[in-house]
Design an enzyme around this catalytic site. Structure first.
Site, PDB file in Angstrom:
ATOM      1  N   SER A   1      52.898  39.734  65.763  1.00  0.00           N
ATOM      2  CA  SER A   1      53.484  41.023  65.427  1.00  0.00           C
ATOM      3  C   SER A   1      54.966  40.978  65.760  1.00  0.00           C
ATOM      4  CB  SER A   1      52.782  42.108  66.249  1.00  0.00           C
ATOM      5  OG  SER A   1      53.610  43.254  66.350  1.00  0.00           O
TER       6      SER A   1
ATOM      7  N   GLU B   1      42.005  38.461  56.687  1.00  0.00           N
ATOM      8  CA  GLU B   1      42.352  39.805  56.196  1.00  0.00           C
ATOM      9  C   GLU B   1      42.859  39.767  54.760  1.00  0.00           C
ATOM     10  OE1 GLU B   1      44.320  42.667  59.221  1.00  0.00           O
ATOM     11  OE2 GLU B   1      44.795  40.641  59.882  1.00  0.00           O
TER      12      GLU B   1
ATOM     13  N   LYS C   1      44.105  36.698  29.112  1.00  0.00           N
ATOM     14  CA  LYS C   1      44.631  35.537  29.840  1.00  0.00           C
ATOM     15  C   LYS C   1      45.176  35.857  31.227  1.00  0.00           C
ATOM     16  CE  LYS C   1      45.257  33.464  25.525  1.00  0.00           C
ATOM     17  NZ  LYS C   1      44.698  34.733  24.974  1.00  0.00           N
TER      18      LYS C   1
ATOM     19  N   ASN D   1      47.137  38.019  64.961  1.00  0.00           N
ATOM     20  CA  ASN D   1      46.373  38.669  63.896  1.00  0.00           C
ATOM     21  C   ASN D   1      45.674  37.665  62.979  1.00  0.00           C
ATOM     22  OD1 ASN D   1      47.323  41.172  64.815  1.00  0.00           O
ATOM     23  ND2 ASN D   1      49.192  40.973  63.590  1.00  0.00           N
TER      24      ASN D   1
ATOM     25  N   THR E   1      21.711  44.453  63.042  1.00  0.00           N
ATOM     26  CA  THR E   1      21.456  45.266  61.850  1.00  0.00           C
ATOM     27  C   THR E   1      22.164  46.589  62.152  1.00  0.00           C
ATOM     28  OG1 THR E   1      19.403  46.193  62.727  1.00  0.00           O
ATOM     29  CG2 THR E   1      19.173  44.217  61.384  1.00  0.00           C
ATOM     30  N   HIS E   2      22.734  47.189  61.144  1.00  0.00           N
ATOM     31  CA  HIS E   2      23.560  48.403  61.333  1.00  0.00           C
ATOM     32  C   HIS E   2      24.711  48.140  62.305  1.00  0.00           C
ATOM     33  CE1 HIS E   2      20.088  50.641  59.576  1.00  0.00           C
ATOM     34  NE2 HIS E   2      19.402  49.741  60.261  1.00  0.00           N
TER      35      HIS E   2
ATOM     36  N   TYR F   1      37.918  38.474  15.632  1.00  0.00           N
ATOM     37  CA  TYR F   1      39.051  38.422  16.564  1.00  0.00           C
ATOM     38  C   TYR F   1      39.903  39.686  16.462  1.00  0.00           C
ATOM     39  CZ  TYR F   1      43.453  37.236  18.788  1.00  0.00           C
ATOM     40  OH  TYR F   1      44.552  37.252  19.600  1.00  0.00           O
TER      41      TYR F   1
ATOM     42  N   LYS G   1      50.089  40.337  70.295  1.00  0.00           N
ATOM     43  CA  LYS G   1      49.212  40.273  69.124  1.00  0.00           C
ATOM     44  C   LYS G   1      49.078  38.889  68.510  1.00  0.00           C
ATOM     45  CE  LYS G   1      47.454  43.194  67.101  1.00  0.00           C
ATOM     46  NZ  LYS G   1      47.990  44.214  66.195  1.00  0.00           N
TER      47      LYS G   1
ATOM     48  N   SER H   1      52.799  35.964  23.677  1.00  0.00           N
ATOM     49  CA  SER H   1      52.013  35.588  24.865  1.00  0.00           C
ATOM     50  C   SER H   1      52.548  34.316  25.510  1.00  0.00           C
ATOM     51  CB  SER H   1      50.535  35.409  24.495  1.00  0.00           C
ATOM     52  OG  SER H   1      50.403  34.491  23.429  1.00  0.00           O
TER      53      SER H   1
HETATM   54  N1  ARG Z   1      48.114  34.440  21.270  1.00  0.00           N
HETATM   55  C1  ARG Z   1      46.885  34.782  20.657  1.00  0.00           C
HETATM   56  C2  ARG Z   1      45.833  35.119  21.714  1.00  0.00           C
HETATM   57  O1  ARG Z   1      46.049  34.833  22.818  1.00  0.00           O
HETATM   58  C3  ARG Z   1      46.398  33.651  19.834  1.00  0.00           C
HETATM   59  C4  ARG Z   1      45.546  34.065  18.697  1.00  0.00           C
HETATM   60  C5  ARG Z   1      46.360  34.844  17.725  1.00  0.00           C
HETATM   61  N2  ARG Z   1      45.636  35.134  16.526  1.00  0.00           N
HETATM   62  C6  ARG Z   1      46.046  36.059  15.683  1.00  0.00           C
HETATM   63  N3  ARG Z   1      45.298  36.232  14.641  1.00  0.00           N
HETATM   64  N4  ARG Z   1      47.118  36.786  15.871  1.00  0.00           N
HETATM   65  O2  ARG Z   1      44.812  35.675  21.427  1.00  0.00           O
END
Ligand code: ARG
Length: 465
Positions: free
Chosen positions: A283, A296, A331, A291, A161-162, A323, A289, A29
């Site tokens: 445009s 948007e 994330k 815009n 309204t509407h 966990y 134009k 990660s």
């Molecule tokens: N990179 C992991 C996460 O974002 C951290 C926690 C990892 N824990 C584990 N038991 N592998 O969740």
């Protein structure tokens, strides 16, 4: 980012072969969680501080850990830190760098801790800070809207309204409706912050730890209100992120509604407002134009934030305690929600003070479309006609107006009296736009006096934030 040799894995002792090189990248990660580094380091310093205070680390060990982590923080900020994919995530990267520098002492930091409570803490610290910044942008946007509402407190426009002309309102009143939506949004963020401000550290992997830790102290050092109450829940809970994401989705939904109105109003068909060139684009083919790209794009980005909310809900659904690696997937949607929301709020807070109301066009639109028909019905009721009968009488007058191309105020007294003999010449006071607006003089009504009152109350509420 580098791929290093396998011996650096903290779990190498139990394993007899190296991680498959694709799996290494697949499970890592670090590509996105490195942005948690500041919170990770703050969490580690607080944890080490607590360990020293309960006698698990010596003071000198704590000092060495804290000083070196600060050094590492400086290197990361200077762009000199080498993140390693083999070290999987931000937690192991920083811990490994610490151990590289201070050896045995660095290896003691993870005492009584797991990446599970560590990551849960990091995200809470991250989100707490971001909620503070987002709240400030919501307030800045509201302040811009309040100034606009003040300027346009007496500007008359059609209320819909509407999307059909309904009754006259003031432009200030319409703007204040947006301000109210944003006040609830602000409160939702504050509420979410309150619930997330508990410290998971000490939950360790899932069951707590055998060391004589002081969780209240760690919580206090990190500015949390208290430690979380259940270690299993602490490492698995991500509903604070989902709650934030829901609050963010509502803000974006509101911004999309405001956007839609600005897009309609800047069209030549409405022509109610003008946005300055710096918030628009042209445009490449049609020279005429201009815009409204910012509204948007904000309207479009609301879909993306709602998508992230659904991702997070689905990610969490059916997960057993405690966990699970699934949670690493929290994330990217969360970070993108924060980044996108901040950009949209910033664009809006910058743009709102530049909105120019085309008051003549608004007034002209309110004059058309029989917007004072309800006022005529109310007038008849005051003269003793029952509301349902009054409704029918006015309906006939409107029909006559459609046939003859006249608005109610443009008809002669004799013409109007043809529909009801309860009508006398004071009827013209209620058929004017000003009369209609001024008559709705109660809390939440559209009378300019009420708008000024409402602006004052919101300003006071904002000052207390
Ligand atoms: N990179 C992991 C996460 O974002 C951290 C926690 C990892 N824990 C584990 N038991 N592998 O969740």
């Amino acid at each position: 980012m580098s791929q290093d040799d396998q011996s650096i894995k903290p779990w190498a002792g139990r394993f007899t072969e190296a991680t498959d090189s694709f799996v290494e990248g697949f499970t890592a990660s670090i590509g996105f969680d490195h942005r948690l580094y500041r919170h990770d380091i703050n969490g580690s310093i607080a944890h080490a501080n607590m360990l020293a205070q309960v006698g698990v680390l010596t003071d000198a060990e704590y000092q060495a850990i804290a000083t070196t982590l600060e050094e590492i923080r400086g290197e990361i900020e200077a762009g000199q830190f080498n993140w390693s994919v083999a070290l999987e995530d931000v937690h192991m990267n920083i811990e490994a760098a610490l151990t590289d520098r201070i050896g045995l002492t660095g290896k003691k930091l993870h005492t009584g801790r797991s990446r599970n409570d560590q990551v849960a803490t990091d995200i809470r610290l991250y989100l707490r800070e971001e909620i503070g910044l987002i709240g400030k942008e919501v307030t800045r946007l509201q302040q811009g809207l309040l100034a606009l509402a003040e300027r346009e407190a007496e500007t008359i426009m059609p209320g819909f309204t509407h999307l059909q002309t309904a009754q006259p309102v003031t432009f200030g009143h319409h703007i204040l409706a947006w301000v109210e939506m944003l006040s609830r949004d602000y409160d939702r963020l504050a509420d979410c912050r309150k619930r997330l401000n508990q410290c998971p550290l000490g939950a360790a992997a899932l069951a707590g730890t055998t060391y004589p830790i002081d969780r209240t102290l760690t919580a206090k050092l990190l500015g949390f209100d208290r430690p979380t109450a259940n270690s299993l829940d602490s490492v698995s809970d991500r509903d604070f992120a989902i709650e934030f994401s829901a609050a963010a989705s509502l803000i974006m939904m509101h911004l999309s509604r405001i956007s839609e109105e600005l897009i309609l109003w800047t069209s030549i068909q409405f022509d109610f407002v003008d946005l300055p060139d710096r918030f628009c684009t042209g445009s490449s083919i049609m020279p005429q134009k201009k815009n409204p790209d910012v509204p948007e794009l904000v309207r479009g980005k609301s879909g993306r934030i709602t998508g992230h909310l659904v991702s997070l809900l689905t990610l969490m659904k059916s997960q057993p305690l405690a966990y699970n690696k699934d949670n690493q997937e929290d994330k990217e949607p969360l970070f993108d929600t924060v980044d996108t929301l901040k950009d949209c709020l910033r664009a809006y807070a910058d743009m709102v003070p530049t909105i120019v109301a085309k008051t003549g066009n608004m007034r002209e639109a309110a004059r058309k479309g029989f917007s004072t028909a309800t006022d005529l019905a109310d007038y008849l009721v005051r003269k003793g006609v029952a509301f349902r009968d009054a409704h029918e009488i006015v309906g006939k007058a409107v029909n006559h107006g459609i046939q003859t191309g006249k608005d109610l105020a443009e008809m002669s007294l004799t013409e109007l009296q043809g529909f009801s003999n309860a009508i006398s010449k004071d009827v013209f006071d209620v058929l004017t736009l000003e009369g209609s607006i001024a008559a709705r003089n109660h809390i939440g009504g559209t009378a300019p006096e009420q708008i000024k009152q409402a602006i004052h109350s919101v300003r006071q509420a904002i000052a207390d934030r």
